[in-house]
Design a protein around this motif. Structure first.
Motif, PDB file in Angstrom:
ATOM      1  N   MET A 189      18.901  53.611  -3.765  1.00 10.02           N
ATOM      2  CA  MET A 189      18.370  53.630  -2.413  1.00 10.02           C
ATOM      3  C   MET A 189      19.458  54.131  -1.487  1.00 10.02           C
ATOM      4  SD  MET A 189      16.037  50.222  -2.107  1.00 10.02           S
ATOM      5  CE  MET A 189      14.762  50.956  -1.138  1.00 10.02           C
ATOM      6  N   ARG A 190      18.997  54.784  -0.443  1.00 13.64           N
ATOM      7  CA  ARG A 190      19.892  55.365   0.554  1.00 13.64           C
ATOM      8  C   ARG A 190      19.402  54.924   1.922  1.00 13.64           C
ATOM      9  NH1 ARG A 190      20.570  61.517  -0.525  1.00 13.64           N
ATOM     10  NH2 ARG A 190      21.969  60.695  -2.105  1.00 13.64           N
ATOM     11  N   ALA A 191      20.351  54.575   2.792  1.00 16.40           N
ATOM     12  CA  ALA A 191      19.982  54.168   4.147  1.00 16.40           C
ATOM     13  C   ALA A 191      20.938  54.782   5.155  1.00 16.40           C
ATOM     14  CB  ALA A 191      19.999  52.648   4.283  1.00 16.40           C
ATOM     15  N   VAL A 192      20.384  55.283   6.234  1.00 19.49           N
ATOM     16  CA  VAL A 192      21.164  55.702   7.391  1.00 19.49           C
ATOM     17  C   VAL A 192      21.034  54.568   8.400  1.00 19.49           C
ATOM     18  CG1 VAL A 192      21.381  57.364   9.277  1.00 19.49           C
ATOM     19  CG2 VAL A 192      20.828  58.157   6.964  1.00 19.49           C
ATOM     20  N   VAL A 193      22.166  53.958   8.734  1.00 16.82           N
ATOM     21  CA  VAL A 193      22.198  52.771   9.588  1.00 16.82           C
ATOM     22  C   VAL A 193      22.800  53.171  10.933  1.00 16.82           C
ATOM     23  CG1 VAL A 193      23.045  50.410   9.813  1.00 16.82           C
ATOM     24  CG2 VAL A 193      22.529  51.350   7.538  1.00 16.82           C
ATOM     25  N   GLN A 194      22.050  52.947  11.986  1.00 13.71           N
ATOM     26  CA  GLN A 194      22.524  53.269  13.326  1.00 13.71           C
ATOM     27  C   GLN A 194      22.571  51.993  14.157  1.00 13.71           C
ATOM     28  OE1 GLN A 194      19.412  56.308  13.787  1.00 13.71           O
ATOM     29  NE2 GLN A 194      21.092  57.733  14.186  1.00 13.71           N
ATOM     30  N   ARG A 195      23.735  51.735  14.722  1.00 15.37           N
ATOM     31  CA  ARG A 195      23.880  50.598  15.636  1.00 15.37           C
ATOM     32  C   ARG A 195      23.258  51.034  16.954  1.00 15.37           C
ATOM     33  NH1 ARG A 195      29.870  48.977  16.872  1.00 15.37           N
ATOM     34  NH2 ARG A 195      29.619  50.749  18.264  1.00 15.37           N
ATOM     35  N   VAL A 196      22.312  50.242  17.454  1.00 13.84           N
ATOM     36  CA  VAL A 196      21.544  50.673  18.621  1.00 13.84           C
ATOM     37  C   VAL A 196      21.515  49.618  19.718  1.00 13.84           C
ATOM     38  CG1 VAL A 196      20.057  52.193  17.248  1.00 13.84           C
ATOM     39  CG2 VAL A 196      19.323  49.839  17.683  1.00 13.84           C
ATOM     40  N   ALA A 197      21.293  50.116  20.938  1.00  9.18           N
ATOM     41  CA  ALA A 197      21.016  49.246  22.071  1.00  9.18           C
ATOM     42  C   ALA A 197      19.523  48.959  22.138  1.00  9.18           C
ATOM     43  CB  ALA A 197      21.495  49.892  23.360  1.00  9.18           C
ATOM     44  N   GLU A 198      18.711  49.906  21.646  1.00  6.87           N
ATOM     45  CA  GLU A 198      17.257  49.739  21.549  1.00  6.87           C
ATOM     46  C   GLU A 198      16.721  50.827  20.635  1.00  6.87           C
ATOM     47  OE1 GLU A 198      15.553  52.173  25.324  1.00  6.87           O
ATOM     48  OE2 GLU A 198      16.573  50.288  25.789  1.00  6.87           O
ATOM     49  N   ALA A 199      15.531  50.594  20.065  1.00  7.79           N
ATOM     50  CA  ALA A 199      14.902  51.589  19.204  1.00  7.79           C
ATOM     51  C   ALA A 199      13.411  51.291  19.121  1.00  7.79           C
ATOM     52  CB  ALA A 199      15.520  51.563  17.809  1.00  7.79           C
ATOM     53  N   ALA A 200      12.626  52.350  18.922  1.00  2.00           N
ATOM     54  CA  ALA A 200      11.168  52.194  18.812  1.00  2.00           C
ATOM     55  C   ALA A 200      10.612  53.291  17.930  1.00  2.00           C
ATOM     56  CB  ALA A 200      10.524  52.248  20.192  1.00  2.00           C
ATOM     57  N   VAL A 201       9.462  53.011  17.329  1.00  4.03           N
ATOM     58  CA  VAL A 201       8.751  54.008  16.532  1.00  4.03           C
ATOM     59  C   VAL A 201       7.286  54.021  16.978  1.00  4.03           C
ATOM     60  CG1 VAL A 201       8.337  52.414  14.599  1.00  4.03           C
ATOM     61  CG2 VAL A 201       8.278  54.868  14.206  1.00  4.03           C
ATOM     62  N   VAL A 202       6.773  55.231  17.193  1.00  2.00           N
ATOM     63  CA  VAL A 202       5.417  55.431  17.701  1.00  2.00           C
ATOM     64  C   VAL A 202       4.623  56.244  16.681  1.00  2.00           C
ATOM     65  CG1 VAL A 202       4.073  56.542  19.534  1.00  2.00           C
ATOM     66  CG2 VAL A 202       6.170  55.298  20.102  1.00  2.00           C
ATOM     67  N   VAL A 203       3.393  55.821  16.430  1.00  3.43           N
ATOM     68  CA  VAL A 203       2.467  56.540  15.553  1.00  3.43           C
ATOM     69  C   VAL A 203       1.174  56.761  16.327  1.00  3.43           C
ATOM     70  CG1 VAL A 203       1.149  56.461  13.405  1.00  3.43           C
ATOM     71  CG2 VAL A 203       3.470  55.515  13.475  1.00  3.43           C
ATOM     72  N   ASP A 204       0.757  58.010  16.428  1.00  7.30           N
ATOM     73  CA  ASP A 204      -0.482  58.359  17.142  1.00  7.30           C
ATOM     74  C   ASP A 204      -0.527  57.751  18.547  1.00  7.30           C
ATOM     75  OD1 ASP A 204      -1.468  59.865  14.985  1.00  7.30           O
ATOM     76  OD2 ASP A 204      -2.388  58.088  14.078  1.00  7.30           O
ATOM     77  N   GLY A 205       0.604  57.799  19.247  1.00  6.79           N
ATOM     78  CA  GLY A 205       0.660  57.297  20.615  1.00  6.79           C
ATOM     79  C   GLY A 205       0.790  55.794  20.740  1.00  6.79           C
ATOM     80  N   GLU A 206       0.806  55.070  19.621  1.00 11.05           N
ATOM     81  CA  GLU A 206       0.907  53.604  19.636  1.00 11.05           C
ATOM     82  C   GLU A 206       2.280  53.173  19.139  1.00 11.05           C
ATOM     83  OE1 GLU A 206      -0.768  49.791  17.074  1.00 11.05           O
ATOM     84  OE2 GLU A 206      -1.637  51.768  16.744  1.00 11.05           O
ATOM     85  N   CYS A 207       2.946  52.308  19.895  1.00  7.10           N
ATOM     86  CA  CYS A 207       4.222  51.763  19.451  1.00  7.10           C
ATOM     87  C   CYS A 207       3.946  50.754  18.335  1.00  7.10           C
ATOM     88  CB  CYS A 207       4.968  51.090  20.606  1.00  7.10           C
ATOM     89  SG  CYS A 207       6.576  50.457  20.109  1.00  7.10           S
ATOM     90  N   VAL A 208       4.415  51.056  17.124  1.00  5.82           N
ATOM     91  CA  VAL A 208       4.161  50.173  15.991  1.00  5.82           C
ATOM     92  C   VAL A 208       5.347  49.273  15.673  1.00  5.82           C
ATOM     93  CG1 VAL A 208       2.422  51.692  14.979  1.00  5.82           C
ATOM     94  CG2 VAL A 208       4.808  51.946  14.292  1.00  5.82           C
ATOM     95  N   GLY A 209       6.503  49.563  16.267  1.00  5.02           N
ATOM     96  CA  GLY A 209       7.675  48.728  16.053  1.00  5.02           C
ATOM     97  C   GLY A 209       8.748  49.059  17.062  1.00  5.02           C
ATOM     98  N   SER A 210       9.394  48.030  17.603  1.00  2.73           N
ATOM     99  CA  SER A 210      10.492  48.267  18.535  1.00  2.73           C
ATOM    100  C   SER A 210      11.427  47.072  18.537  1.00  2.73           C
ATOM    101  CB  SER A 210       9.974  48.525  19.949  1.00  2.73           C
ATOM    102  OG  SER A 210       9.392  47.361  20.486  1.00  2.73           O
ATOM    103  N   ILE A 211      12.687  47.353  18.855  1.00  2.00           N
ATOM    104  CA  ILE A 211      13.678  46.293  18.994  1.00  2.00           C
ATOM    105  C   ILE A 211      14.496  46.542  20.249  1.00  2.00           C
ATOM    106  CG2 ILE A 211      13.845  45.803  16.529  1.00  2.00           C
ATOM    107  CD1 ILE A 211      16.546  47.355  16.550  1.00  2.00           C
ATOM    108  N   ASP A 212      14.934  45.450  20.849  1.00  2.00           N
ATOM    109  CA  ASP A 212      15.918  45.499  21.922  1.00  2.00           C
ATOM    110  C   ASP A 212      17.208  44.990  21.306  1.00  2.00           C
ATOM    111  OD1 ASP A 212      14.271  46.432  24.017  1.00  2.00           O
ATOM    112  OD2 ASP A 212      13.418  44.428  24.239  1.00  2.00           O
ATOM    113  N   GLY A 213      18.250  45.756  21.448  1.00  2.00           N
ATOM    114  CA  GLY A 213      19.502  45.454  20.790  1.00  2.00           C
ATOM    115  C   GLY A 213      20.339  44.454  21.535  1.00  2.00           C
ATOM    116  N   PRO A 214      21.546  44.257  21.062  1.00  2.00           N
ATOM    117  CA  PRO A 214      22.099  45.048  19.987  1.00  2.00           C
ATOM    118  C   PRO A 214      21.389  44.772  18.668  1.00  2.00           C
ATOM    119  CG  PRO A 214      23.595  43.270  20.570  1.00  2.00           C
ATOM    120  CD  PRO A 214      22.482  43.250  21.560  1.00  2.00           C
TER     121      PRO A 214
END
Length: 155
Positions: free
Chosen positions: A1-26
């Motif tokens: 398995m391979r992973a690209v890990v990014q330290r973030v202040a916030e992140a979100a993923v949208v599918v078909d205009g709908e936010c399906v996952g988000s985090i507020d960091g750190p």
């Protein structure tokens, strides 16, 4: 398995205009790729590594300038930092020859999806707050990479 890990202040993923996952960091935004030889044991190993990887400031858990712009002494497990885990078969793309990548090393969906799910399940079993993308979907990922700080992991 391979992973690209990014330290973030916030992140979100949208599918078909709908936010399906988000985090507020750190926290961490993690892109996960699966190859043919991967196993549930490797998925569990990756989850444990993600949960305990020390990338945050030792005092506050903050990132960026407070952490000196680099890795620190605290992990997500130390202060409950959230993770956004997104499947990404393109991590196993190979463009060494020609101008068009091949995807031969990426595991097919029926193999990869349960292993990405296993990473998420193990993180949750360890106590992590985990948000996800949607496997196989056309996802739009947005994030504020703090540092910037990006690490490649392979297990």
């Amino acid at each position: 398995m391979r992973a690209v890990v990014q330290r973030v202040a916030e992140a979100a993923v949208v599918v078909d205009g709908e936010c399906v996952g988000s985090i507020d960091g750190p926290g961490l935004c993690v892109l996960v790729g699966v190859t043919h030889e991967d196993t549930p044991a490797k998925a569990a190993q990756l989850a444990r590594k993600l949960w305990t990887l020390r990338l945050f400031d030792p005092e506050t858990g903050e990132t960026g300038e407070a952490a000196g712009g680099s890795g620190g002494e605290r992990s997500c497990s130390d202060f409950g930092a959230p993770l956004l885990v997104i499947s990404q078969f393109t991590l196993y793309g190979d463009a060494r020859k020609g101008r068009r990548p091949t995807w031969n090393a990426a595991a097919p969906g029926p193999v990869a999806e349960p292993l990405v799910d296993a990473v998420v399940a193990e993180l949750r079993a360890l106590g992590a707050k985990v948000e996800t993308g949607r496997f196989g979907a056309d996802m739009k990922v947005s994030l504020v990479n703090d540092g910037p700080f990006t690490v490649l992991l392979e297990v």
